[in-house]
Scaffold this motif. Structure first.
Motif, PDB file in Angstrom:
ATOM      1  N   THR A   1      11.137   1.154   9.524  1.00 21.82           N
ATOM      2  CA  THR A   1      10.330   1.107   8.296  1.00 21.82           C
ATOM      3  C   THR A   1      10.385   2.446   7.587  1.00 21.82           C
ATOM      4  O   THR A   1      10.688   3.481   8.189  1.00 21.82           O
ATOM      5  N   TYR A   2      10.086   2.378   6.309  1.00 20.95           N
ATOM      6  CA  TYR A   2       9.913   3.595   5.494  1.00 20.95           C
ATOM      7  C   TYR A   2       8.849   3.298   4.445  1.00 20.95           C
ATOM      8  O   TYR A   2       8.830   2.216   3.850  1.00 20.95           O
ATOM      9  N   SER A   3       7.962   4.271   4.201  1.00 27.59           N
ATOM     10  CA  SER A   3       6.851   4.062   3.268  1.00 27.59           C
ATOM     11  C   SER A   3       6.719   5.247   2.332  1.00 27.59           C
ATOM     12  O   SER A   3       7.014   6.398   2.704  1.00 27.59           O
ATOM     13  N   ALA A   4       6.265   4.949   1.124  1.00 30.43           N
ATOM     14  CA  ALA A   4       5.906   5.986   0.149  1.00 30.43           C
ATOM     15  C   ALA A   4       4.907   5.381  -0.833  1.00 30.43           C
ATOM     16  O   ALA A   4       4.895   4.165  -1.059  1.00 30.43           O
ATOM     17  N   TYR A   5       4.097   6.241  -1.415  1.00 30.63           N
ATOM     18  CA  TYR A   5       3.016   5.778  -2.278  1.00 30.63           C
ATOM     19  C   TYR A   5       3.506   5.659  -3.725  1.00 30.63           C
ATOM     20  O   TYR A   5       4.325   6.449  -4.188  1.00 30.63           O
ATOM     21  N   VAL A   6       2.997   4.649  -4.403  1.00 31.05           N
ATOM     22  CA  VAL A   6       3.271   4.456  -5.825  1.00 31.05           C
ATOM     23  C   VAL A   6       1.956   4.600  -6.583  1.00 31.05           C
ATOM     24  O   VAL A   6       0.986   3.897  -6.284  1.00 31.05           O
ATOM     25  N   PHE A   7       1.937   5.523  -7.538  1.00 35.19           N
ATOM     26  CA  PHE A   7       0.756   5.743  -8.366  1.00 35.19           C
ATOM     27  C   PHE A   7       1.016   5.145  -9.745  1.00 35.19           C
ATOM     28  O   PHE A   7       2.094   5.321 -10.316  1.00 35.19           O
TER      29      PHE A   7
ATOM     30  N   LYS B   1      16.184   7.459   0.352  1.00 36.00           N
ATOM     31  CA  LYS B   1      14.846   6.864   0.303  1.00 36.00           C
ATOM     32  C   LYS B   1      14.150   7.169  -1.014  1.00 36.00           C
ATOM     33  O   LYS B   1      14.352   8.229  -1.607  1.00 36.00           O
ATOM     34  N   PHE B   2      13.339   6.223  -1.457  1.00 33.82           N
ATOM     35  CA  PHE B   2      12.533   6.461  -2.650  1.00 33.82           C
ATOM     36  C   PHE B   2      11.398   7.423  -2.314  1.00 33.82           C
ATOM     37  O   PHE B   2      10.837   7.392  -1.216  1.00 33.82           O
ATOM     38  N   GLU B   3      11.101   8.289  -3.257  1.00 36.59           N
ATOM     39  CA  GLU B   3      10.040   9.272  -3.071  1.00 36.59           C
ATOM     40  C   GLU B   3       8.716   8.715  -3.595  1.00 36.59           C
ATOM     41  O   GLU B   3       8.655   7.592  -4.109  1.00 36.59           O
ATOM     42  N   VAL B   4       7.671   9.513  -3.445  1.00 34.19           N
ATOM     43  CA  VAL B   4       6.401   9.161  -4.090  1.00 34.19           C
ATOM     44  C   VAL B   4       6.665   8.993  -5.587  1.00 34.19           C
ATOM     45  O   VAL B   4       7.276   9.851  -6.219  1.00 34.19           O
ATOM     46  N   ALA B   5       6.245   7.857  -6.133  1.00 28.06           N
ATOM     47  CA  ALA B   5       6.618   7.503  -7.502  1.00 28.06           C
ATOM     48  C   ALA B   5       5.382   7.442  -8.388  1.00 28.06           C
ATOM     49  O   ALA B   5       4.279   7.112  -7.931  1.00 28.06           O
ATOM     50  N   PHE B   6       5.612   7.760  -9.668  1.00 32.36           N
ATOM     51  CA  PHE B   6       4.541   7.701 -10.667  1.00 32.36           C
ATOM     52  C   PHE B   6       5.015   6.839 -11.825  1.00 32.36           C
ATOM     53  O   PHE B   6       6.119   7.018 -12.332  1.00 32.36           O
ATOM     54  N   GLY B   7       4.189   5.893 -12.220  1.00 30.44           N
ATOM     55  CA  GLY B   7       4.488   5.054 -13.367  1.00 30.44           C
ATOM     56  C   GLY B   7       3.270   4.930 -14.249  1.00 30.44           C
ATOM     57  O   GLY B   7       2.177   5.393 -13.915  1.00 30.44           O
TER      58      GLY B   7
END
Length: 1270
Positions: free
Chosen positions: A210-216, A129-135
């Motif tokens: 479902t799977y959710s994670a936040y993108v900042f 799974k993708f983790e909380v991501a920062f871009g």
């Protein structure tokens, strides 16, 4: 009839209607469109053109008699969207929107999700799974998960859908891909609009997962320091023919000063020209844009402004068409298509009629920058449509002023700018067409210009709670007074920095937010501010400080439940503690048991009601020969963990083993790249004799059972061992066996895998000796939690005796102080930090190391001030004496005592002192040295508790010599105050051998008298010997200089004269004479006292009649008469130069001077008209040069006279047809470097008659030849 009067733009008579249907159904949208020429209809899904021909299985589009439809077959969730019907002809464009919502209905005949269509129940697992991501803005970011569907059904694929903030957002900025195993979403050009909670939903026939994670999304770097960052979420609303309302959201960061306003730019689609819509920045995040061209499409962007400059532009809006759907021609019904026949009808009575007044004129928006009016078109307006004039009236007056005097507006919307703030106005609208201007509408009444939307009130105090090692949950009370809330921005600050950073760059509407990307163990405070179209609220109060670390949870499950000893009615169990303690210390364990009989297990029962503090337990009151299973649960302050895996069925039967049981409690400390420390506890069962040693084995985790190897050969009596020589990055497993006198017991449970890798930021224990000489060991840890503690051990046993060590713990640092260091303290000291991921270190104190530390401690207790150099002495100008030294280390408090013969002296007439604390130089000066100054000088230094001493003993001959030099220097200084000699009287010999007496004088004036006692001389002799003096005198003083030119002084002058003469001598040259040869050398001057000697073959030449030497003027010569073979060889002249002498050399070996050896007569008599031919024989080495002369003048060859020199031996002369003019004295001249010679003869030419009388026989006579040497 005018055909143009029949044309009109499209209008929707019947609009498509939004619908909600179940998935798998078919939905159909209908609409009826009027317009002439017949409009062309196009259907769009989320602003993307639908190509029905390319997807006939999905869409069907029909158009019959102005009735149009779009059929969507077999609907699924992806068909949920906004559908646009767009009608276009030459008069304009119209569009309508309908929303289709597809509900998902699963056909689940059974509770477990069985799918009868495929005969299976699908199970979904989302992994990787993708983790909380920062871009950052402008970057590309990809999110992905691996989706496993079990069982695999051929040609069946699940439905994979991505959401942001629980909504489906198809966009050109978002690309999705499903490979059959991995679902990927790529944000191709990040903007703050892309920030949010991203959800992957996988739909199958048996359900969904479902799977959710936040993108900042962080802001891009600003181009100018202090400017705001870009606004976001630019949208267009209420579009009309020449008008649209643009909205946006404020950015999270205002820059170094508050935002003063915003600029809105527009760009017509298809061009790249951006035009600014407002001259003055607007404060509200809404702005009505006017002046659009009907039928054209536009995009918009927004920039923010503060006193430091303008931000970067926002992401552009979606394109919008300048068209008012409600502005359409009033027609009695749909127009028929053109049939080629002209039909005359009576025009409507409303043609060419002045339109009526608009209705319902209202103010929809009012700010201090602008006011927006809206109204309904009049009922009576004719076929051609209407336009509008807007009028205003200042309250309290009856004067109405038209606002848009230049051009009427087409849309029933209008924005008025440049109104006076806080003034009241009334507004009304008039309609116009080609027939004229209609009556005004009803006035709006007094409207005061000013902001109608207030800023939000500040949110309530936020509460921050721990979440993970890098995140905190922040919740707050909503703003109490707020209209049209856009959302909240959360900011954080590390305590003590006063630097606030945004936690989100897109406002959130909920009052709870998880702030990610924080620094572990840092102490943060948080605050919140609300935003609406009017701006930002005041920030909330700061939250209480919270340390970022994982929240406490129940521990993980224990592992490895094993039997270590069995007796008739009890069994001893052991297990391994959980790898995860949940962020708090494990307080104990609970053991459950159940019986196993014939493969049938019983119910679980608790064995202990009080928590165990060890990882072993004696299970009592069991039945012999019964099988039991055991499970263990761990407990911390958060609760009790899940139970471990049950042990294998264990038989309660007394063991007959005599060797020890298996060691227990294996764990590791000090994990590094190439080493690890393994520790264990002794077995519960020792066997028949006590345990006397242990064996430790290891193997690479990935290798098989054959990979086990012993770490050491001899038994280790300790319950720990440091394993070295590991390979960094490799994982290892360990096991231990105990030994007694009987033998080696069973192996312990396997520990690991343990990866040999040093944690980033790992620190080691180091030893420190402070200024007071106190020795201590220090260990630092930057990853401590609130519950962490430092635990010190010696030889890996907890230290309980505080008489040897004192432990002092500070924040993140522990110091173990040796109270009285001695040999009793030798050993390995270790320190472990609890509630961390095994942070630990050790230090081994050896006897040699202890001795070194004690030496350093003594130096610190009794420090000595170091000197760069010991005290030294030097003489200065005026004969002053300087005593000085330089210290290597000192502080500003360093003091110096100046001591002479054990008595402290101070500054005064005798002494002066100086201590330059910038350089560390200490000095003491005395104007002169007297007899009483003989003794010992000392500098005593005190700097805190450090001391230093340096001394200089000045006695005896050393003192007297220095005193003499001091007195001389002082006398010299006094002498130089008047005219004085810089260089005393001396002499010099020039290259011309003149002897000069000279001196150099200084500090003279025009009045200074200079007296010589004798004049300057050119050549000196013994008569010039004597004493020469020069005197200087004026009103400031006098000086004299004396040069003694007698005895040694005279001889020194002569030696210098001889040196100049000897070095001026030339190389030896040779000269031939009629008697022999002369060797000579030239000098610039000759003195009668100069000694000159000649040597032949390095032997002195004795004077004789044949060989003589002498001087003629400046020529030193050696004459050799009638040289013979014996005279060949090396000749040397030795000229005395005052020391050794100067020598010149010449070699006569194998050389001959030039000679005429025969062939020529003395006299030749020849008759006129005859020819004369004479030949002379020549000798010499090197070969001589040959020339002829007549009457002492050189004779040159011509047509009359021929001259030849052949074979280096024969020289001939031929005179053709001689005449009396040829009579004369002739000579043959030969020359080489060793000499010259001439063969002379006389030629007499006679007349014929004369010859006949004297010599009737025509003969001529020859007499003997004479030669001359030179």
């Amino acid at each position: 009839m005018n055909p143009d009067s029949l044309t009109h733009p499209p209008e929707f008579v019947i609009k498509p209607r939004g619908q909600t249907v179940w998935e798998g159904k078919t939905v159909k949208l209908h609409c009826t469109v009027a317009g002439w020429p017949k409009p062309r209809i196009a259907w769009y899904k989320n602003n993307v053109l639908i190509d029905a021909k390319a997807h006939p299985e999905k869409y069907t589009v029909e158009s019959n008699y102005n009735m149009h439809s779009l059929e969507i077959k077999n609907c699924d969730f992806l068909d949920t969207a906004q559908y646009h019907a767009s009608a276009l002809n030459v008069k304009g464009e119209a569009s309508c929107v309908a929303t289709i919502v597809i509900k998902i209905m699963f056909s689940v005949p059974s509770a477990d999700g069985f799918c009868p269509e495929h005969g299976v129940t699908f199970r979904t697992s989302i992994i990787d799974k993708f983790e909380v991501a920062f871009g950052r803005e402008g970057e590309t970011l990809s999110l992905g998960c691996t989706v496993i569907i079990y069982p695999t059904v051929k040609k069946y694929q699940p439905e994979v859908i991505w959401y942001r903030d629980c909504k489906y957002y198809p966009s050109k900025w978002v690309h999705t891909h499903w490979s059959g195993e991995r679902a990927t979403l790529t944000l191709v050009h990040l903007n703050k609009e892309d920030e949010g909670m991203y959800t992957l939903r996988v739909n199958t026939k048996s359900g969904f997962d479902t799977y959710s994670a936040y993108v900042f999304v962080r802001d891009a770097d600003v181009e100018v320091e202090g400017v705001p960052v870009a606004p976001l979420d630019v949208w267009c609303h209420d579009a009309n023919k020449d008008y649209v309302v643009v909205t946006w959201k404020q950015p999270a960061v205002e820059g170094s000063s508050p935002i003063l306003g915003y600029y809105i730019d527009r760009c017509e689609v298809g061009t790249h020209h951006w035009a600014q819509c407002n001259d003055t920045p607007v404060k509200y995040t809404r702005f009505p844009v006017t002046g659009l061209v009907e039928g054209r499409s536009y995009i918009f962007r927004v920039t923010a402004l503060n006193k430091f400059g303008v931000s970067r532009p926002s992401r552009v809006s979606e394109a919008v068409v300048a068209m008012d759907p409600s502005d359409r021609a009033r027609l009695p019904g749909p127009s028929a298509p053109w049939t080629g026949m002209i039909k005359f009808t009576e025009e409507d009575s409303t043609d060419s009629v002045v339109p009526g007044e608009p209705s319902d004129v209202v103010v929809t928006e009012a700010t201090k920058s602008y006011v927006v009016l809206a109204w309904k078109p009049p009922v009576q307006r004719g076929h051609e449509g209407v336009m509008y004039y807007i009028e205003k009236c200042i309250s309290g007056t009856d004067t109405w002023q038209r606002v848009n005097t230049g051009m009427p507006v087409k849309s029933p919307r209008f924005a008025l700018f440049d109104l006076a703030e806080d003034k009241s106005y009334s507004f009304r609208v008039r309609c116009c067409n080609s027939a004229g201007v209609g009556e005004p509408s009803v006035s709006t009444g007094d409207i005061t210009v000013g902001d109608k939307l207030d800023l939000p009130s500040a949110p309530g105090s936020p509460v921050a709670t721990r979440n993970t090692d890098t995140s905190v949950v922040v919740s707050w009370a909503a703003s109490k007074e707020v209209r049209h809330l856009v959302g909240y921005y959360i900011e954080c600050s590390i305590v003590g920095t006063d630097v606030w950073m945004p936690c989100n760059n897109k406002p959130v509407k909920q009052t709870r937010f998880v702030c990610h990307g924080l620094t572990t163990e840092a102490n943060y405070v948080f605050r919140v501010k609300a935003v609406n179209a009017a701006g930002y609220s005041q920030s909330s109060p700061d939250s209480d400080a919270v340390v970022v670390k994982a929240a406490i949870s129940v521990p993980g499950k224990p592992t490895g439940v094993t039997l270590v000893e069995a007796v008739k009615d009890y069994m001893i169990l052991a297990w391994t503690e959980a790898a995860n303690n949940g962020g708090a210390d494990v307080r104990g364990y609970f053991v459950d048991y159940r019986t196993v009989k014939g493969g049938i297990v019983g119910k679980w029962h608790e064995m202990n009601h009080k928590a165990l503090t060890t990882t072993s337990y004696k299970a009592e009151n069991l039945k012999e020969n019964v099988f039991y299973q055991f499970q263990v649960r761990a407990m911390n302050m958060a609760g009790v963990s899940k139970a471990s895996l049950p042990s294998a069925p264990l038989l309660c039967k007394e063991w007959t083993l005599t060797v020890p049981g298996a060691p227990v409690g294996l764990h590791v400390l000090e994990v590094r790249d190439n080493s690890v420390v393994v520790l264990w506890e002794p077995p519960v069962f020792d066997g028949r004799t006590p345990v006397n040693g242990y064996y430790l084995d290891l193997k690479v985790a990935s290798s098989g059972e054959a990979g086990w190897k012993a770490v050491h050969e001899k038994a280790n009596k300790m319950k720990y061992m440091k394993v070295a020589g590991l390979k960094g990055g490799t994982s290892y497993v360990f096991r231990v066996r105990a030994q007694n006198l009987v033998g080696v017991g069973k192996t312990s449970a396997v520990l690991g895998p343990i990866q040999a890798q040093t944690r980033p930021g790992t620190k080691e224990i180091y030893v420190d000796v402070d200024d007071d000489g106190i020795i201590s060991m220090i260990f630092e840890c930057s990853e401590m939690t609130g519950d962490s503690e430092f635990v010190w051990s010696k030889n890996y046993k907890a230290i309980t005796d505080t008489s040897r060590l004192t432990i002092v713990n500070e924040k993140g640092k522990s110091r173990a102080i040796f109270n009285n260091p001695s040999l009793e303290d030798l050993g390995t000291f270790s320190c472990v930090v609890t509630n961390t991921d095994g942070i630990s270190s050790s230090y081994t104190l050896t006897e040699e190391g202890l001795k070194r530390l004690l030496d350093i401690s003594h130096e610190h207790k009794f420090p000595v001030i170091p000197f760069k150099n010991e005290m030294a002495i030097e003489l200065l100008e005026k004969g002053r004496v300087r005593l000085w030294t330089q210290v290597e280390k000192w502080t500003a408090d360093c003091q110096v005592d100046y001591v002479f013969n054990d008595v402290i002296v101070s500054a005064g007439q005798k002494y002066s002192m100086k201590f330059d604390k910038s350089t560390g130089i200490i000095e003491m000066f005395m104007d002169s040295l007297e007899v009483t100054d003989e003794g010992t000088f000392t500098f005593n230094l005190v700097d805190g508790k450090a001391k230093g001493t340096t001394s200089l003993v000045l006695i005896g001959d050393e003192f007297r010599e220095l005193q003499k030099k001091s007195e001389f220097e002082r006398a010299e200084w006094i002498r130089k105050q008047g005219p004085h000699f810089v260089e005393y009287l001396g002499f010099a010999v020039t290259q011309e051998c003149d002897v000069l007496l000279k001196c150099k004088i200084g500090n003279i004036k025009p009045q200074t008298e200079i007296t010589w006692s004798k004049d300057k001389i050119e050549i000196i002799s013994k008569s010039d010997a004597g004493i020469y003096e020069v005197y200087l005198k004026d009103d400031r003083g006098k000086d004299s200089s004396t040069f003694n030119m007698t005895d040694a002084g005279y001889q020194a002058v002569m030696n210098e004269l001889f040196r100049v003469i000897a070095n001026s001598s030339s190389e030896i040259k040779v000269l031939s004479t009629e008697h022999g040869i002369v060797l000579y050398s030239m000098v610039t001057h000759y003195n009668e006292d100069l000694r000159v000697g000649w040597l032949h073959k390095d032997a002195k030449i004795a004077a004789s009649e044949r060989v003589k030497s002498g001087v003629t003027g400046e020529q030193l010569w050696l004459k050799i008469n009638e040289p013979t073979e014996k005279d060949k060889g090396k000749y040397t002249i030795d000229i005395f130069d005052g020391k050794d002498g100067v020598k010149r050399f010449f070699d006569l070996t194998g050389k001959d001077r030039a000679r005429v050896v025969g062939g020529l007569p003395d006299v030749v008599a020849i008759q006129e008209g005859k020819s004369l031919n004479l030949t002379g024989n020549v000798w010499g080495e090197p070969v001589p040069e040959v020339s002829w002369s007549k009457n002492d003048k050189e004779l040159l060859p011509d047509d009359h006279i021929k001259l030849k020199f052949e074979h280096g031996k024969f020289a001939s002369i031929t005179i053709a047809a001689v005449t009396t003019a040829d009579s004369g004295k002739y000579a043959l001249l030969v020359k080489n470097k060793f000499g010259t010679e001439a063969g002379e003869f006389t030629v007499i030419v006679q007349f014929v008659d004369e010859v006949e009388q004297e010599s009737p026989d025509d003969t001529w006579s020859v007499v003997s030849m004479t030669t001359h040497n030179s």
